[in-house]
Write an enzyme that holds these catalytic residues in place. Sequence first.
Site, short mmCIF file in Angstrom:
data_model
loop_
_atom_site.label_atom_id
_atom_site.label_comp_id
_atom_site.label_asym_id
_atom_site.label_seq_id
_atom_site.Cartn_x
_atom_site.Cartn_y
_atom_site.Cartn_z
N GLY A 102 0.81 -1.21 0.00
CA GLY A 102 0.00 0.00 0.00
C GLY A 102 0.85 1.26 0.00
N SER A 103 0.34 2.28 0.65
CA SER A 103 0.98 3.60 0.62
C SER A 103 2.30 3.66 1.37
CB SER A 103 0.02 4.65 1.20
OG SER A 103 -1.14 4.76 0.41
N THR A 104 2.66 2.60 2.08
CA THR A 104 3.91 2.63 2.84
C THR A 104 5.13 2.73 1.93
OG1 THR A 104 4.09 0.21 2.92
CG2 THR A 104 2.92 1.30 4.73
N ILE A 105 4.97 2.45 0.63
CA ILE A 105 6.12 2.52 -0.28
C ILE A 105 6.17 3.85 -1.03
CG2 ILE A 105 6.46 0.05 -0.54
CD1 ILE A 105 4.56 2.11 -3.15
N LYS A 106 5.28 4.76 -0.72
CA LYS A 106 5.29 6.05 -1.41
C LYS A 106 6.58 6.85 -1.16
CE LYS A 106 0.29 6.47 -1.91
NZ LYS A 106 -0.97 7.08 -1.44
#
Length: 613
Positions: free
Chosen positions: A310-314
């Site tokens: 999810g967004s944790t790799i943004k």
Amino acid sequence: MINRSIVAFVFVIVMMLALVVRAWYLQVVKHQDFQTRSNDNRISVQPIAPKRGLIFDRNGVLLAENRSIYSLEIIPEKAGDIDQVLERLLGAGFIEEKHQEKFLKDLRGQRRFKSITVKNRLTEKEVARFSVVRYQYPGVSVEARLVRYYPFGEVLVHALGYVGRINDRELARIDQANYKATRHIGKVGLEKHYEDLLHGTIGFRRVETDVQGRVIGEPLFEKPPIPGKNIRLSLDIRLQQIAAKAMGEERGSVIAIDPRNGEVLALVSNPGYDPNEFVTGISSASFRALMESKDRPMFNRALRGLYSPGSTIKPHMGWIGLEQKLVTTKTTVPDPGYWVIPNEEKRVYRDWKRGGHGEKVALLTAIVKSCDPYFYDLAYKMGIDTLSANMKKFGFGDYTGIDMGEEVPGIMPSREWKRSARKIPWFPGETVITGIGQGYWVATPLQLANAIGQLGMGSLRYQLHLVTATQSNGDWLRVPAKVASTQADFSNKDNLKAVQKAMHKVTQWGGTAFEAFREAPFTSGGKTGTVQLRAMGEEKYDESKIEKRFRDNAVYVGYAPFDSPEIAIAVVVENAGHGGSEAAPIARAVFDEYFKNQVADINLERKVAEGRN
């Protein structure tokens, strides 16, 4: 008549000479051979099991020990009428019918002078009660044996694993000579991975026996066994307990590591189960309940759980964009609440926030507010080949190297991967959703913790490991840390600092993790993630209308202190909802405990130093 007497006399003399020659041959010529055969019948070699090595946490707390348990045992030869003895024990409440049935089954094929267990794991009360009336039961006794015991039970089971009885498959692959006196072997986890170190080397004793095999007198010779090596882990049991407590009844995983060397500080997979039940044999009903549970307590989510990041790799996406010169810190992307691929207006990729984040969203805001359209656009510009190749430098799609032997590598999708795995080409829309950590991309909590630790440190990434030292003959031998095979290049400090600044603001006012880190006594950086498991189309997401097991996963990754990271964390809470409200508070609890312990350890060292002076 005289001739007959002479013949008889000569015959007797010849026979006597033959007997003398035979006696000489047997007693002189064949002496050594018959003495060896006699000793083989008279002397028996008995194996002696080695003590299994102990397991300690980083502070010396015992995590796996060898504990004496008491068992009720019967020597059939001395007990007399077995059926009558069993009925008396049953009537007196010392055993149950299941113990009686198992004993009769074990009795078949056993020598009657050998001790056979009728009931395991007696309580101290049961031992005391039987001891009072022991004289009434000839051939029945209470015996003590060493068995593995895990004092922290299910809190550590997915890290330590457990030992169990050796089965036929294991017997075929092990050194049977070294396991002659051993009943148990490591089944999963560290207990299995380090079996060769923990087991030790068998010993033996030579004893004199009678014709029926009974031992006579003291041992003639004894070679003591070599105990297994003790091992020390990087785990901190205090952090482990806090992480498990913070998870509560939720399903998921918490991984805390030291990014400076790859040491794993906490490894939680929830729910767990009690490993002690497996040591002496779990009941069929209990095992069936574990296997059939929808919560899958025996599944190690930390090593084998595959989750969309999810967004944790943004933040990682932002760093790659800066490095590839696809964006600058001032590049803006409009976010009206959706994004479309240029010239393909039919397919709409929506932001998590209806109405969007404004007409001009730059990198810092995109990370802090978790703006999806910014990263849709960036991923499209980047392309799946560049995206995948650079994400692999953070360890995605590969093993972290953790010393447990059960890890899976996850999937870092690429054009080649899809062609090989699915036999179909890659489509642009798949690149777009990969840019926000969804689609085919799945990672383990171990990978998430290692990747955020690397970005927070801005330096080398290490292979994750649990064992930091082994002990033999009283001396501890340090196990060196190993650098991971793939690394990101952080030589451009401006790009790194831009992303780190954004991760710090995630935990500050206006950031998605602000509430969880409000008034924290330490600085940190991180990123929240809310991973949708069910496509909603144009329908608005309403958690109350969705079955619990189909709700969003809550994810958080972070590190602290911000300027000089000592601990990095990944939290995945299945079907819990929002990363900021559900996963981030768990990370905060672990950080609080870590820094509280650190202060306590410093104060203790200061007091010790003052005492010496």
